[in-house]
Write an enzyme that holds these catalytic residues in place. Sequence first.
Site, PDB file in Angstrom:
ATOM      1  N   ASP A   1      42.974  23.208  26.271  1.00 28.63           N
ATOM      2  CA  ASP A   1      41.724  22.959  27.000  1.00 28.63           C
ATOM      3  C   ASP A   1      40.981  24.290  27.120  1.00 28.63           C
ATOM      4  OD1 ASP A   1      39.724  21.952  28.962  1.00 28.63           O
ATOM      5  OD2 ASP A   1      41.073  20.231  29.075  1.00 28.63           O
TER       6      ASP A   1
ATOM      7  N   GLU B   1      44.132   4.223  25.829  1.00 30.05           N
ATOM      8  CA  GLU B   1      44.878   4.473  27.059  1.00 30.05           C
ATOM      9  C   GLU B   1      44.407   3.481  28.120  1.00 30.05           C
ATOM     10  OE1 GLU B   1      47.562   6.447  27.773  1.00 30.05           O
ATOM     11  OE2 GLU B   1      47.370   5.079  29.453  1.00 30.05           O
TER      12      GLU B   1
ATOM     13  N   ASN C   1      38.290  -3.227  29.561  1.00 28.77           N
ATOM     14  CA  ASN C   1      37.574  -2.687  30.723  1.00 28.77           C
ATOM     15  C   ASN C   1      36.418  -3.596  31.142  1.00 28.77           C
ATOM     16  OD1 ASN C   1      39.183  -0.576  31.261  1.00 28.77           O
ATOM     17  ND2 ASN C   1      37.813   1.032  30.552  1.00 28.77           N
TER      18      ASN C   1
ATOM     19  N   CYS D   1      35.210   5.176  34.101  1.00 27.11           N
ATOM     20  CA  CYS D   1      35.344   4.332  32.899  1.00 27.11           C
ATOM     21  C   CYS D   1      34.521   3.049  32.885  1.00 27.11           C
ATOM     22  CB  CYS D   1      36.811   3.988  32.685  1.00 27.11           C
ATOM     23  SG  CYS D   1      37.780   5.421  32.214  1.00 27.11           S
TER      24      CYS D   1
HETATM   25  N1  LIG Z   1      40.180   8.636  33.347  1.00 29.90           N
HETATM   26  C1  LIG Z   1      40.696   7.459  33.037  1.00 29.90           C
HETATM   27  O1  LIG Z   1      41.174   6.726  33.910  1.00 29.90           O
HETATM   28  C2  LIG Z   1      40.723   6.992  31.615  1.00 29.90           C
HETATM   29  C3  LIG Z   1      41.539   5.903  31.274  1.00 29.90           C
HETATM   30  C4  LIG Z   1      41.575   5.491  29.953  1.00 29.90           C
HETATM   31  C5  LIG Z   1      40.813   6.128  28.993  1.00 29.90           C
HETATM   32  N2  LIG Z   1      40.009   7.167  29.356  1.00 29.90           N
HETATM   33  C6  LIG Z   1      39.239   7.832  28.310  1.00 29.90           C
HETATM   34  O2  LIG Z   1      39.916   9.043  27.969  1.00 29.90           O
HETATM   35  C7  LIG Z   1      38.986  10.069  27.612  1.00 29.90           C
HETATM   36  C8  LIG Z   1      39.191  11.283  28.516  1.00 29.90           C
HETATM   37  O3  LIG Z   1      38.930  10.902  29.843  1.00 29.90           O
HETATM   38  P1  LIG Z   1      39.336  11.836  31.066  1.00 29.90           P
HETATM   39  O4  LIG Z   1      39.063  11.055  32.295  1.00 29.90           O
HETATM   40  O5  LIG Z   1      40.677  12.403  30.829  1.00 29.90           O
HETATM   41  O6  LIG Z   1      38.239  12.998  30.894  1.00 29.90           O
HETATM   42  P2  LIG Z   1      38.255  14.426  31.584  1.00 29.90           P
HETATM   43  O7  LIG Z   1      36.853  14.862  31.636  1.00 29.90           O
HETATM   44  O8  LIG Z   1      39.082  14.380  32.823  1.00 29.90           O
HETATM   45  O9  LIG Z   1      39.053  15.345  30.541  1.00 29.90           O
HETATM   46  C9  LIG Z   1      38.532  15.792  29.331  1.00 29.90           C
HETATM   47  C10 LIG Z   1      39.054  17.208  29.111  1.00 29.90           C
HETATM   48  O10 LIG Z   1      38.709  17.619  27.797  1.00 29.90           O
HETATM   49  C11 LIG Z   1      38.403  18.988  27.820  1.00 29.90           C
HETATM   50  N3  LIG Z   1      37.630  19.322  26.630  1.00 29.90           N
HETATM   51  C12 LIG Z   1      36.492  18.741  26.173  1.00 29.90           C
HETATM   52  N4  LIG Z   1      36.092  19.330  25.020  1.00 29.90           N
HETATM   53  C13 LIG Z   1      37.006  20.299  24.747  1.00 29.90           C
HETATM   54  C14 LIG Z   1      37.143  21.248  23.716  1.00 29.90           C
HETATM   55  N5  LIG Z   1      36.291  21.297  22.686  1.00 29.90           N
HETATM   56  N6  LIG Z   1      38.167  22.100  23.764  1.00 29.90           N
HETATM   57  C15 LIG Z   1      39.059  22.061  24.780  1.00 29.90           C
HETATM   58  N7  LIG Z   1      38.996  21.166  25.780  1.00 29.90           N
HETATM   59  C16 LIG Z   1      37.976  20.298  25.768  1.00 29.90           C
HETATM   60  C17 LIG Z   1      37.631  19.156  29.124  1.00 29.90           C
HETATM   61  O11 LIG Z   1      37.603  20.511  29.555  1.00 29.90           O
HETATM   62  C18 LIG Z   1      38.435  18.242  30.060  1.00 29.90           C
HETATM   63  O12 LIG Z   1      39.459  18.947  30.736  1.00 29.90           O
HETATM   64  C19 LIG Z   1      37.611   9.425  27.756  1.00 29.90           C
HETATM   65  O13 LIG Z   1      37.202   8.943  26.520  1.00 29.90           O
HETATM   66  C20 LIG Z   1      37.855   8.270  28.718  1.00 29.90           C
HETATM   67  O14 LIG Z   1      36.931   7.232  28.544  1.00 29.90           O
HETATM   68  C21 LIG Z   1      39.968   7.615  30.633  1.00 29.90           C
END
Ligand SMILES: NC(=O)c1ccc[n+]([C@@H]2O[C@H](COP(=O)([O-])OP(=O)(O)OC[C@H]3O[C@@H](n4cnc5c(N)ncnc54)[C@H](O)[C@@H]3O)[C@@H](O)[C@H]2O)c1
Length: 440
Positions: A30, A147, A204, A256
């Site tokens: 990250d 996920e 969803n 989401c």
């Molecule tokens: N949060 C949920 O409950 C959930 C559940 C299922 C699916 N999702 C999906 O999963 C994906 C991620 O969601 P999230 O909630 O974890 O997002 P988030 O914003 O919490 O995490 C994303 C992470 O990616 C990092 N990042 C982005 N670009 C980067 C790069 N180029 N280099 C290094 N790090 C980078 C960011 O700094 C951040 O920490 C999304 O597509 C979301 O729709 C989320």
Amino acid sequence: MRITIIGAGYVGLVAAVCLAKLGHIVTAVDREHVVQDLQDNHLSIWESNLFDMLVISRSEGKLLFATDLIQASAGADALMIAVGTPTREDGQSDLSQVEHVAAQLFAAGSCPPLVIMKSTVPVGTCDKLEQSLQAAGIRTEVAFNPEFLRQGSAVKDFMHPDRIVFGCHSRQAEAKLRQLYHGIDAPIQVCDRRSAELIKYASNAFLAMKISFANMISDVCEGYEADIRQVMEGVGADRRIGPHFLQAGLGYGGSCFSKDLQSLLTSGKAIGRSLPLLEATAQINEERIPQMMDKLIALWGNPRGKRLGVLGISFKPQTNDVRDAPFLTLVQLCHLYGIDVQAYDPVVQHLSMKGVTQVDSAFEVSAGADAVIILTEWPQFIELNWVLMVQLMNQRILLDGRNILSDAMIARLITQEDVVYIPVGRPVVHSEEHDLEQAR
Ligand SMILES: NC(=O)c1ccc[n+]([C@@H]2O[C@H](COP(=O)([O-])OP(=O)(O)OC[C@H]3O[C@@H](n4cnc5c(N)ncnc54)[C@H](O)[C@@H]3O)[C@@H](O)[C@H]2O)c1
């Protein structure tokens, strides 16, 4: 297996910790400040068990953190992508974070043999990514592995899912994915990538639709003095329907549902299809907070200068996530009406928002309040000393946005403390002597 995960946010970090627990060697990549925090064992995510599992995996050398994707993925068996895919203003998914990852792989000219897309992406994204990587001479296969974790029980959901979906087109990819999840006892569905991408959005959308359905029926209940809790108990007892996600309240929030609904609507438009069920789902959800505020303002008369105590800031209990939380809509409305907001949440801290004073306890929320609203159904709110809560209030108006108070407690508050109790999908209750006009 050796796995590199790009994106150590909610999904990426939970996946990293759980895959390490399953015995894999995981490197989570990250940005600098995120990695620094993780290396200091400082988690911005409040999620049951996550911290302890993270500390153990790190001490066993199974979980590492890094900032350089290419270095971290050299020699890995698979690269998992778990970066954010927010919504753009035009409703489309913003894939810039995924594209940035791809750009790094193009520049390096290399990539692990399997790329596992965990981020929620529109149909066809994995096909395009694989084609462009292969066109750049990078031999890899892209699989989609959605996920389904719920924030608040993310670790449990990852380790004990209802199902695991692999969208992939080769036996080698499927075998690697099976190896990755070895140790998790859940049905596995293997399908093509496009169908897998759509499974995530459709799931969803369906869950959001169930919530909006319950909320729509709650409006009918209010009009006919029925009780939404009893109605949905009867509806949910039908095994074809099921009891989950049928609790009426102030609507869904979180990172989401709204965004995935929006993205699916946009995907429909792109092929000339309107998806009216989803449009109605979103619209019903947007009406929840304004409708509740209308009821309060009808009681108050002039809202300007009133103080509203708010219990719960996070979009749901057991998480500190405020992304798309109903609280944000509520604060915007209060700002428009000139209402002061005094808010408390058991885990959300240091939220800096104009017009909001964050306090350290539920009792401070009710002290001097002209109304208190329960916004998030944290279990500790059910157990509060509600008699004391209402005695501290300036005006005893209680809005139970999640229908959490027991009938016995409500009866006591009405008869002994002269409270006006406003639930969702049930009639407003107050003592016979209480003149609602007096509240103005
Ligand atoms: N949060 C949920 O409950 C959930 C559940 C299922 C699916 N999702 C999906 O999963 C994906 C991620 O969601 P999230 O909630 O974890 O997002 P988030 O914003 O919490 O995490 C994303 C992470 O990616 C990092 N990042 C982005 N670009 C980067 C790069 N180029 N280099 C290094 N790090 C980078 C960011 O700094 C951040 O920490 C999304 O597509 C979301 O729709 C989320």
